[in-house]
Design an enzyme around this catalytic site. Structure first.
Site, PDB file in Angstrom:
ATOM      1  N   LYS A  42      -2.380  15.705 -10.000  1.00  0.00           N
ATOM      2  CA  LYS A  42      -1.879  15.409 -11.348  1.00  0.00           C
ATOM      3  C   LYS A  42      -1.087  16.583 -11.925  1.00  0.00           C
ATOM      4  CE  LYS A  42      -3.053  11.132 -11.649  1.00  0.00           C
ATOM      5  NZ  LYS A  42      -2.043  10.058 -11.774  1.00  0.00           N
ATOM      6  N   VAL A  56     -10.454   6.941 -19.580  1.00  0.00           N
ATOM      7  CA  VAL A  56     -10.110   5.556 -19.922  1.00  0.00           C
ATOM      8  C   VAL A  56     -11.031   4.654 -19.096  1.00  0.00           C
ATOM      9  CG1 VAL A  56      -8.235   3.880 -20.115  1.00  0.00           C
ATOM     10  CG2 VAL A  56      -7.684   6.329 -19.956  1.00  0.00           C
ATOM     11  N   TYR A 110      -7.653  15.909  -6.844  1.00  0.00           N
ATOM     12  CA  TYR A 110      -7.087  15.046  -7.890  1.00  0.00           C
ATOM     13  C   TYR A 110      -6.340  15.896  -8.921  1.00  0.00           C
ATOM     14  CZ  TYR A 110      -6.783  11.639 -11.681  1.00  0.00           C
ATOM     15  OH  TYR A 110      -6.317  10.814 -12.681  1.00  0.00           O
ATOM     16  N   ASP A 139       0.883  -1.169   0.000  1.00  0.00           N
ATOM     17  CA  ASP A 139       0.000   0.000   0.000  1.00  0.00           C
ATOM     18  C   ASP A 139       0.919   1.216   0.000  1.00  0.00           C
ATOM     19  OD1 ASP A 139      -1.540   2.217   0.667  1.00  0.00           O
ATOM     20  OD2 ASP A 139      -2.920   1.044   1.903  1.00  0.00           O
ATOM     21  N   ASN A 143       2.441   4.393 -11.921  1.00  0.00           N
ATOM     22  CA  ASN A 143       1.063   4.484 -12.401  1.00  0.00           C
ATOM     23  C   ASN A 143       0.005   4.419 -11.309  1.00  0.00           C
ATOM     24  OD1 ASN A 143      -1.277   3.707 -14.408  1.00  0.00           O
ATOM     25  ND2 ASN A 143      -1.094   1.931 -13.057  1.00  0.00           N
TER      26      ASN A 143
HETATM   27  N1  LIG Z   1      -9.061   5.884 -16.014  1.00  0.00           N
HETATM   28  C1  LIG Z   1      -8.937   7.159 -16.349  1.00  0.00           C
HETATM   29  O1  LIG Z   1      -9.848   7.766 -16.925  1.00  0.00           O
HETATM   30  C2  LIG Z   1      -7.633   7.873 -16.090  1.00  0.00           C
HETATM   31  C3  LIG Z   1      -7.418   9.085 -16.753  1.00  0.00           C
HETATM   32  C4  LIG Z   1      -6.235   9.782 -16.531  1.00  0.00           C
HETATM   33  C5  LIG Z   1      -5.287   9.268 -15.669  1.00  0.00           C
HETATM   34  N2  LIG Z   1      -5.515   8.092 -15.012  1.00  0.00           N
HETATM   35  C6  LIG Z   1      -4.479   7.609 -14.087  1.00  0.00           C
HETATM   36  O2  LIG Z   1      -4.083   6.316 -14.468  1.00  0.00           O
HETATM   37  C7  LIG Z   1      -3.541   5.639 -13.341  1.00  0.00           C
HETATM   38  C8  LIG Z   1      -4.109   4.230 -13.303  1.00  0.00           C
HETATM   39  O3  LIG Z   1      -5.513   4.314 -13.120  1.00  0.00           O
HETATM   40  P1  LIG Z   1      -6.535   3.324 -13.811  1.00  0.00           P
HETATM   41  O4  LIG Z   1      -7.394   4.123 -14.690  1.00  0.00           O
HETATM   42  O5  LIG Z   1      -5.843   2.133 -14.375  1.00  0.00           O
HETATM   43  O6  LIG Z   1      -7.433   2.945 -12.530  1.00  0.00           O
HETATM   44  P2  LIG Z   1      -7.645   1.569 -11.743  1.00  0.00           P
HETATM   45  O7  LIG Z   1      -8.143   0.515 -12.659  1.00  0.00           O
HETATM   46  O8  LIG Z   1      -8.470   1.923 -10.551  1.00  0.00           O
HETATM   47  O9  LIG Z   1      -6.162   1.184 -11.286  1.00  0.00           O
HETATM   48  C9  LIG Z   1      -5.509   1.871 -10.244  1.00  0.00           C
HETATM   49  C10 LIG Z   1      -4.331   1.041  -9.774  1.00  0.00           C
HETATM   50  O10 LIG Z   1      -3.650   1.774  -8.730  1.00  0.00           O
HETATM   51  C11 LIG Z   1      -3.459   0.897  -7.633  1.00  0.00           C
HETATM   52  N3  LIG Z   1      -3.449   1.615  -6.369  1.00  0.00           N
HETATM   53  C12 LIG Z   1      -4.356   2.548  -5.923  1.00  0.00           C
HETATM   54  N4  LIG Z   1      -4.039   2.915  -4.679  1.00  0.00           N
HETATM   55  C13 LIG Z   1      -2.943   2.220  -4.310  1.00  0.00           C
HETATM   56  C14 LIG Z   1      -2.153   2.154  -3.123  1.00  0.00           C
HETATM   57  N5  LIG Z   1      -2.453   2.885  -2.031  1.00  0.00           N
HETATM   58  N6  LIG Z   1      -1.085   1.336  -3.107  1.00  0.00           N
HETATM   59  C15 LIG Z   1      -0.762   0.591  -4.178  1.00  0.00           C
HETATM   60  N7  LIG Z   1      -1.466   0.591  -5.326  1.00  0.00           N
HETATM   61  C16 LIG Z   1      -2.554   1.403  -5.383  1.00  0.00           C
HETATM   62  C17 LIG Z   1      -4.627  -0.096  -7.703  1.00  0.00           C
HETATM   63  O11 LIG Z   1      -4.269  -1.324  -7.090  1.00  0.00           O
HETATM   64  P3  LIG Z   1      -4.865  -1.896  -5.724  1.00  0.00           P
HETATM   65  O12 LIG Z   1      -6.258  -1.366  -5.558  1.00  0.00           O
HETATM   66  O13 LIG Z   1      -4.794  -3.390  -5.909  1.00  0.00           O
HETATM   67  O14 LIG Z   1      -3.913  -1.414  -4.705  1.00  0.00           O
HETATM   68  C18 LIG Z   1      -4.756  -0.297  -9.198  1.00  0.00           C
HETATM   69  O15 LIG Z   1      -3.869  -1.287  -9.650  1.00  0.00           O
HETATM   70  C19 LIG Z   1      -3.854   6.504 -12.132  1.00  0.00           C
HETATM   71  O16 LIG Z   1      -2.685   7.225 -11.749  1.00  0.00           O
HETATM   72  C20 LIG Z   1      -4.922   7.467 -12.658  1.00  0.00           C
HETATM   73  O17 LIG Z   1      -4.912   8.698 -11.974  1.00  0.00           O
HETATM   74  C21 LIG Z   1      -6.655   7.385 -15.215  1.00  0.00           C
END
Ligand SMILES: NC(=O)c1ccc[n+]([C@@H]2O[C@H](COP(=O)([O-])OP(=O)(O)OC[C@H]3O[C@@H](n4cnc5c(N)ncnc54)[C@H](OP(=O)(O)O)[C@@H]3O)[C@@H](O)[C@H]2O)c1
Length: 273
Positions: A168, A197, A164, A70, A98
């Site tokens: 970022k 996404v 957020y 974590d 990420n």
């Molecule tokens: N989806 C979008 O629209 C979007 C757009 C722009 C940017 N992003 C960015 O892309 C990145 C990935 O997001 P995603 O869209 O793939 O979302 P997601 O499916 O919710 O994945 C987020 C990942 O981060 C991990 N995580 C969260 N908190 C954590 C913690 N305290 N310790 C360790 N791992 C942690 C989660 O794993 P666990 O829960 O297993 O720990 C999961 O693997 C993020 O930085 C997000 O801000 C996403």
């Protein structure tokens, strides 16, 4: 003359947030592209173990290391993470920084201390601490690539996302500043800054409310995690003298963080285009 792209064969890569979404898709692509050692980090060990088993089964010679962590709760560990890795995984060539999240859509006058702390600690403090720890080794070895997953929210703002957005913007700024610090080295630093996404991101943001999460991606063809993995692979495979600074990418029917033309599936399913 066009210089050859870089091969990822035999590279050691670490992906944080590998249990879901963009991180999971990126881990899969890195395995396909020939990385021979992958470090998969997140909190959900069961998902990471399943991904490790799948990737090792499908890619001869690939070894994955699961790191259950974590990042927000274990900052000291994050800041020293390379030192806890077995020797064969310790010399990280590629860090995909990420792991991250958003929580709710509160107005700037309604943010709670708990949410501010969780978002900034996860998205900023842990990401910067890990980057610094890994870059130290990369600089000593004279090779490496840091990819920070930012967001369109790191370039523009909108109502109901102040914490957020602040997190970022910090990632955009850190990525740029790190590039200044490392300009005299062979190391490269890239931000990848997506728009919407479809991952578990909105499910987490809305506290598990599946209807609210689904509504975010309704009536337009949004980006897929594989699209972002593709952009990450593009950045890290450019010839050694090419440093991609930031890939800002939106869905075709999105023009800003909250500007989405919900014109239906007029573009067809992504895989039918
Ligand atoms: N989806 C979008 O629209 C979007 C757009 C722009 C940017 N992003 C960015 O892309 C990145 C990935 O997001 P995603 O869209 O793939 O979302 P997601 O499916 O919710 O994945 C987020 C990942 O981060 C991990 N995580 C969260 N908190 C954590 C913690 N305290 N310790 C360790 N791992 C942690 C989660 O794993 P666990 O829960 O297993 O720990 C999961 O693997 C993020 O930085 C997000 O801000 C996403």
């Amino acid at each position: 003359m066009v210089y050859p792209t870089l091969s990822l064969a035999d590279r050691i890569a670490m992906v944080t947030g590998a249990s879901s979404g963009i991180g999971e898709a990126t881990a899969r692509r890195l395995a396909q592209e020939g990385c021979r050692k992958l470090i998969l980090l997140a909190r959900r060990a069961d998902r990471l173990e399943a991904l490790k088993a799948e990737l090792e089964r499908e890619h001869d010679g690939l070894a994955c290391l699961v790191v259950t962590c974590d990042v927000a709760a274990e900052l000291e560990r994050v800041a020293n993470l390379p030192s806890e890795l077995p020797a064969e995984f310790a010399e990280i060539d590629i860090l995909i920084n990420n792991a991250g999240l958003a929580l709710g859509r509160s107005s700037a006058d309604q943010n709670t201390l708990a949410d501010i702390h969780t978002i900034l600690t996860t998205n900023v403090t842990a990401a910067l601490a890990l980057a610094s720890a890994v870059l130290r080794g990369m600089r000593a070895r004279g090779r490496g690539h840091l990819v920070n997953v930012g967001s369109i929210a790191g370039h523009h703002t909108y109502a109901g996302g102040s914490v957020y957005i602040a997190s970022k913007h910090a990632i955009t700024a850190f990525t740029s500043a790190a590039r200044h610090d490392l300009a005299g080295t062979p190391l490269r630093v890239t931000a990848v800054s997506p728009g919407a996404v479809e991952t578990e991101f909105s499910l987490v943001r809305f506290g598990g409310d599946a209807d609210k999460a689904k509504a975010v991606y309704k009536d337009f063809v949004c980006l897929r995690a594989d699209d972002i993995a593709d952009q990450i692979v593009y950045a890290i495979t450019r010839p050694a003298h090419v440093q991609i600074a930031d890939i800002v990418c939106l869905a075709t029917n999105q023009s800003g963080p909250m500007d989405i033309a919900r014109v239906g599936p007029s573009l067809g399913a992504p895989d039918s285009l």
